[in-house]
Scaffold this motif. Structure first.
Motif, PDB file in Angstrom:
ATOM      1  N   CYS A   8     145.097  37.783  35.442  1.00  0.00           N
ATOM      2  CA  CYS A   8     143.693  37.400  35.338  1.00  0.00           C
ATOM      3  C   CYS A   8     143.010  37.728  36.662  1.00  0.00           C
TER       4      CYS A   8
ATOM      5  N   HIS B 155     141.118  34.360  39.195  1.00  0.00           N
ATOM      6  CA  HIS B 155     141.777  33.492  40.180  1.00  0.00           C
ATOM      7  C   HIS B 155     143.256  33.826  40.296  1.00  0.00           C
TER       8      HIS B 155
ATOM      9  N   HIS C 299     142.722  29.330  31.924  1.00  0.00           N
ATOM     10  CA  HIS C 299     142.153  28.563  33.044  1.00  0.00           C
ATOM     11  C   HIS C 299     140.649  28.419  32.833  1.00  0.00           C
TER      12      HIS C 299
HETATM   13  S1  FES Z   1     140.104  32.181  34.838  1.00  0.00           S
HETATM   14 FE1  FES Z   1     142.030  33.077  34.837  1.00  0.00          FE
HETATM   15  S2  FES Z   1     142.980  32.289  36.579  1.00  0.00           S
HETATM   16 FE2  FES Z   1     141.054  31.336  36.549  1.00  0.00          FE
END
Ligand code: FES
Length: 166
Positions: free
Chosen positions: A126, A129, A110
């Motif tokens: 992660c 987010h 992401h």
């Molecule tokens: S950077 Fe991993 S979910 Fe946004």
């Protein structure tokens, strides 16, 4: 009206002829080009160098436990333009069976935070987010839509070698 044929030279006898002047100008131009090309390539080449990879040694492959996922850290020096900087990070190595290894990038697809393996949940998570990836690196929840990058790797003299951008 009389024309000025001295071109600014007060004495007609020391004024260079047109051919001599053109010859000097061409020589000066050629010298500039010959000196400038190597200098320009010396200055610009390091900044333009991109897309290189290198094999990174992650140590003995027998440190991986079958069925498990291990965090393996790395540190190597990278030349970035004129700077040589340490590049540190980690990957996630999965050993499915002897000889069947997958090495995942720890970078979330992401916005590039580091994903963490949650053994109790059996997923990569992660923290940025709440993105989630399954044990094979496929996105299963949150914003990520692309799977974790799996690095090319090989086993050489019992050591796990991973091809990484450098
Ligand atoms: S950077 Fe991993 S979910 Fe946004």
């Amino acid at each position: 009206m009389a024309s000025d044929t001295t071109c600014g030279y007060p004495d007609e006898s020391i004024r260079p002829g047109r051919r001599a002047f053109i010859k000097c100008a061409l020589l000066a131009g050629a010298t500039g080009v010959l000196a400038g090309v190597p200098l320009l390539s010396y200055v610009a080449a390091p900044a333009l160098k991109k897309g290189t990879t290198r094999w990174i040694d992650f140590g003995p492959v027998d440190q991986l436990k079958p069925g498990g996922i291990e965090m393996l850290s790395y540190e190597f020096m990278v030349k970035d333009g004129w700077l040589v900087l340490p590049q540190r990070g980690f990957v996630w190595a999965k050993l499915d069976s002897p000889g069947k290894i997958t090495v995942f990038s720890s970078t979330c697809t992401h916005l590039a935070c580091n994903v963490i393996w949650r053994k109790e949940k059996g997923i990569f998570e992660c923290p940025c987010h709440s993105g989630q990836f399954d044990i094979n690196g496929r996105p299963i929840a949150g914003p990520p839509t692309k799977p974790l990058v799996a690095w090319a790797h090989k086993v050489e003299e019992g050591k796990l070698m991973v091809l990484m951008p450098a």
